[in-house]
Design an enzyme around this catalytic site. Structure first.
Site, PDB file in Angstrom:
ATOM      1  CD1 TRP A  14     -43.546  17.981 -51.345  1.00 15.04           C
ATOM      2  CD2 TRP A  14     -42.019  16.388 -50.974  1.00 15.04           C
ATOM      3  NE1 TRP A  14     -44.212  16.823 -51.013  1.00 15.04           N
ATOM      4  CE2 TRP A  14     -43.303  15.823 -50.778  1.00 15.04           C
ATOM      5  CE3 TRP A  14     -40.911  15.564 -50.793  1.00 15.04           C
ATOM      6  CZ2 TRP A  14     -43.496  14.494 -50.420  1.00 15.04           C
ATOM      7  CZ3 TRP A  14     -41.106  14.244 -50.434  1.00 15.04           C
ATOM      8  CH2 TRP A  14     -42.397  13.723 -50.251  1.00 15.04           C
ATOM      9  CE  LYS A  41     -47.858  17.327 -63.030  1.00 15.73           C
ATOM     10  NZ  LYS A  41     -49.236  16.796 -63.004  1.00 15.73           N
ATOM     11  CE  LYS A  82     -55.986  13.143 -60.212  1.00 17.99           C
ATOM     12  NZ  LYS A  82     -55.191  12.248 -60.999  1.00 17.99           N
ATOM     13  NE  ARG A 103     -38.764  19.734 -59.494  1.00 13.78           N
ATOM     14  CZ  ARG A 103     -38.362  18.727 -60.252  1.00 13.78           C
ATOM     15  NH1 ARG A 103     -38.743  18.663 -61.491  1.00 13.78           N
ATOM     16  NH2 ARG A 103     -37.591  17.796 -59.772  1.00 13.78           N
ATOM     17  CB  CYS A 120     -36.672  20.315 -53.926  1.00 16.36           C
ATOM     18  SG  CYS A 120     -36.880  19.683 -52.268  1.00 16.36           S
ATOM     19  CG  ASN A 126     -34.477  18.025 -56.275  1.00 18.40           C
ATOM     20  OD1 ASN A 126     -35.100  17.413 -55.418  1.00 18.40           O
ATOM     21  ND2 ASN A 126     -34.762  17.972 -57.561  1.00 18.40           N
ATOM     22  N   GLY A 127     -32.944  16.319 -53.596  1.00 14.03           N
ATOM     23  CA  GLY A 127     -32.521  14.917 -53.489  1.00 14.03           C
ATOM     24  C   GLY A 127     -32.333  14.522 -52.032  1.00 14.03           C
ATOM     25  CD  GLU A 174     -53.463  13.074 -56.728  1.00  7.59           C
ATOM     26  OE1 GLU A 174     -54.200  13.140 -57.721  1.00  7.59           O
ATOM     27  OE2 GLU A 174     -52.227  13.071 -56.808  1.00  7.59           O
ATOM     28  CG  HIS A 195     -66.139 -10.839 -51.451  1.00  6.03           C
ATOM     29  ND1 HIS A 195     -66.589 -12.102 -51.149  1.00  6.03           N
ATOM     30  CD2 HIS A 195     -66.382 -10.667 -52.774  1.00  6.03           C
ATOM     31  CE1 HIS A 195     -67.064 -12.679 -52.234  1.00  6.03           C
ATOM     32  NE2 HIS A 195     -66.954 -11.821 -53.240  1.00  6.03           N
ATOM     33  CD  GLU A 228     -56.367   9.035 -62.088  1.00  3.24           C
ATOM     34  OE1 GLU A 228     -55.647   8.322 -61.359  1.00  3.24           O
ATOM     35  OE2 GLU A 228     -56.124  10.231 -62.307  1.00  3.24           O
TER      36      GLU A 228
HETATM   37  O1  M6R Z   1     -44.787  11.456 -62.987  1.00  2.00           O
HETATM   38  P1  M6R Z   1     -45.379  10.122 -62.696  1.00  2.00           P
HETATM   39  O2  M6R Z   1     -46.526   9.776 -63.601  1.00  2.00           O
HETATM   40  O3  M6R Z   1     -44.373   9.015 -62.653  1.00  2.00           O
HETATM   41  O4  M6R Z   1     -45.970  10.271 -61.240  1.00  2.00           O
HETATM   42  C1  M6R Z   1     -46.566   9.210 -60.575  1.00  2.00           C
HETATM   43  C2  M6R Z   1     -47.416   9.710 -59.433  1.00  2.00           C
HETATM   44  O5  M6R Z   1     -46.629  10.358 -58.483  1.00  2.00           O
HETATM   45  C3  M6R Z   1     -48.500  10.664 -59.932  1.00  2.00           C
HETATM   46  O6  M6R Z   1     -49.296  10.060 -60.901  1.00  2.00           O
HETATM   47  C4  M6R Z   1     -49.379  11.140 -58.787  1.00  2.00           C
HETATM   48  O7  M6R Z   1     -50.178  10.072 -58.335  1.00  2.00           O
HETATM   49  C5  M6R Z   1     -50.196  12.337 -59.246  1.00  2.00           C
HETATM   50  N1  M6R Z   1     -50.250  13.313 -58.218  1.00  2.00           N
HETATM   51  C6  M6R Z   1     -51.562  11.977 -59.689  1.00  2.00           C
HETATM   52  O8  M6R Z   1     -52.461  13.016 -59.793  1.00  2.00           O
END
Ligand code: M6R
Length: 615
Positions: free
Chosen positions: A77, A610, A491, A27, A2, A103-104, A494, A510, A487
């Site tokens: 969000w 984010k 990506k 956000r 948010c 927010n929260g 996501e 396995h 990673e």
């Molecule tokens: O801000 P942070 O690095 O603590 O965030 C952790 C994850 O939420 C963040 O890396 C998330 O996986 C991203 N969307 C990766 O692209």
């Protein structure tokens, strides 16, 4: 998650708030809304979905906004209550005079709501936020002082909040309050701002006051007052934001993600700058505030992080153990916080976070501090809550990252880990000096190698085109590039919503091998010279024997590779230990181009935000 913006001043209130929300859209983007004070009235505009819908709504109603003097805005969000118009912020009290954005998560909202319903409050949404609106209005009806009403109300809230409040009967006054959620005040001349993050205000002012937990900000266009929860004035330091507004522009790239991928070589140069110019001199990260003698004896490190930062942590573990011989445990913050850990005062705990606001990691760091561990934070936001908890702080200096999918902050975290590992190895004195010198020498060349990859992406684009219709992918690697496989797969998941899983190549046989057939491509990361190269090659052959299509990401010249793999993505020669700094780049690009071919919303993928400020 948010985003919140509040503004009062001489500029066009709607445009300022809208600009602020635009810069915070990473956000959250389930819904958006604004409350504007205009000619004695509070006018509310809300829309579902992305901010563009609010823009259209505001444009169509622009003629009804005559002379706005203050306002608060929100992008959501969803946590409590589905994304819907009725759940969109701002929320109001029953009579509509008081508005709030939040927010929260308010943990005790149900019991507060019950009490307020009994008092006759008329609830319209399923959100926890609406409770705050009724609560503050109820307090205001008793004391007729908005500041006191907010103070009395937040004392009753349990959980996390950053809120902004306005009231029809209190002209041009905005009150902000925070606990466990970020909030800052932007100071202007004849104008002032409140926001949940710096990008919201950067285009207007660089002068900022960061609120701490249980503080309340009362702003008018000419005045800012910060108090504690009892109303005592708190003297706060005005800080100058280090960012430039240009960081929030795409600079001709189609998406922020692509721009940020292309920024990586410069980002790495920036991280290395001043830390590694003479490979014969020891690395001295003076940000690490632990005595050399303590570091010499250090034998236990725990790294806690989430998502992409967790993958950087896995590379960190590998190199710290390899170079400095210190035992390292890596754990997802969300797991660390719900078990009995062995963290103690002799443990160095490293928290890694791009945003510095991830709730799980903040909680984990607080727990580690309670156990008297020294906490080192590696973050791209030295102005964040996590950074404020640090005993030692390494800012990774990647610049603002707007795309929800992390790219340049990841490579910057990796480089910070290499520098830290080399420093620890040099202090411990247990690693071959010429080995360390070779690593330092090669580190300096990494940006050029990344530029080489970025200068010709046609192979990757072709591969993306060929494979964009597949629904499942497996990424395999061994050793240090296991983190890269995880990673790369993250990506792809996501931003394209394709199911992709990273595995240690040796684990394939396995269990996961059972899934393989011609519909499940396998991408292998193969760095020659490493001890596992031949093994990954045979693991790939095993996949081929099950009809899986094979993609190689490799620096090898071996002609055999061309015959085994359906597609070969070549990268420059690199040693295995440093290879994660460059193997991640083609995988970021592959995910980007697949998502782009599929027409996905690359910078703002569905369901994500984010910074994840809820547990
Ligand atoms: O801000 P942070 O690095 O603590 O965030 C952790 C994850 O939420 C963040 O890396 C998330 O996986 C991203 N969307 C990766 O692209």
């Amino acid at each position: 998650m948010c985003g919140i913006v509040g503004y009062t001043g001489y500029r066009d209130v709607v445009s300022v708030i809208f600009k602020g929300l635009t810069n915070l859209e990473y956000r959250g983007y389930d819904s958006a809304g604004m409350a504007i004070r205009d000619e004695g009235e509070i006018k509310i505009y809300k829309t579902l979905g992305k901010l563009i819908n609010l823009k259209n709504e505001l444009e169509s109603k622009r003629s009804e906004i005559k002379n706005p003097t203050a306002g608060i805005g929100h992008i959501r969000w969803a946590t409590h209550g589905s994304p819907s118009l009725v759940n969109a912020h701002p929320h109001t009290c029953s009579c509509g005079k008081l508005v709030v954005v939040h927010n929260g998560i308010i943990e005790n909202y149900k019991e507060l709501r019950e009490k307020l319903i009994q008092k006759g409050c008329n609830f319209r949404s399923q959100t926890d936020t609406e409770t705050i609106a009724h609560l503050v209005a109820d307090e205001y009806s008793l004391c007729k002082n908005l500041e006191l009403a907010v103070r009395n109300s937040v004392k009753k809230l349990q959980g996390a909040y950053a809120i902004c409040v306005m009231h029809k009967d209190v002209p041009d006054l905005i009150i902000g309050a925070r606990k466990h959620a970020p909030m800052l005040v932007g100071i202007g001349d004849g104008e002032n701002f409140i926001a949940s993050d710096t990008p919201a205000i950067i285009e207007f002012t660089k002068k900022t006051i960061y609120l701490d937990d249980n503080e309340i900000a009362v702003i008018t266009k000419d005045n800012v007052k910060i108090t504690d929860i009892e109303g005592n004035i708190v003297e706060k330091k005005v800080e100058i934001l280090p960012w430039e507004p240009i960081a929030l522009s795409k600079l001709g790239f189609k998406h922020f993600m692509l721009k940020e991928i292309y920024e990586q070589s410069d980002v790495i140069r920036n991280v290395l700058n001043g830390k590694l110019y003479d490979i014969d001199a020891p690395i001295n990260l003076n940000e690490v505030k632990l005595d050399k003698e303590i570091l010499k004896k250090l034998n236990k490190i725990e790294i806690i992080a989430c998502g992409t930062s967790l993958h950087a942590a896995l590379v960190g573990k590998y190199i710290i153990e390899d170079l400095a011989g210190i035992s390292v445990e890596v754990e997802a913050s969300s797991e660390y916080i719900y078990r009995k850990t062995t963290t103690d005062s002799s443990t160095l705990v490293i928290g890694v976070s791009q945003s510095g606001e991830t709730a799980d990691t903040i909680t984990a760091i607080k727990q580690a501090k309670e156990k008297k561990a020294h906490v080192l934070i590696i973050t791209n936001r030295p102005d964040s809550n996590m950074a404020r908890l640090a005993d030692s702080l390494i800012p990774v200096n990647a610049g603002i990252e707007v795309s929800v999918a992390a790219t340049k902050s990841y490579t910057a975290q990796l480089i910070s880990f290499y520098l830290l590992a080399i420093q620890l190895a040099e202090i411990k004195g247990n690693c071959d000096k010429s080995y360390l010198k070779n690593i330092k020498h090669e580190l300096i060349q990494i940006p050029t190698k990344i530029e080489e990859i970025l200068s010709n992406t046609s192979e990757i684009q072709e591969c993306a085109r060929k494979f964009s219709s597949f629904k499942n992918f497996i990424y395999i690697a061994r050793g240090i590039n296991l983190a890269t496989a995880l990673e790369g797969a993250l990506k792809l998941k996501e931003i394209s919503y394709i199911n992709a899983t990273g595995y240690a190549a040796g684990e394939l046989k396995h269990g996961p091998i059972a899934m393989l057939d011609e519909t499940m491509p396998v991408l292998s990361i193969l760095i020659p010279g490493g001890i596992t190269y031949e093994k990954i090659l045979s693991n790939s052959e095993e996949a081929k024997a099950r009809n899986a299509k094979l993609i190689a990401l490799t620096s090898s010249d071996d002609k055999n590779i061309e015959t085994i793999f359906d597609v070969v993505i070549k990268i420059p020669k690199v040693s295995e230990i440093l290879s994660p700094t460059i193997t991640c780049v083609p995988l970021q690009l592959l995910a980007y181009y697949i998502a782009e071919f599929l027409g996905k919303d690359v910078d703002q993928p569905r369901n994500l935000a984010k910074s994840v400020t809820v547990e």
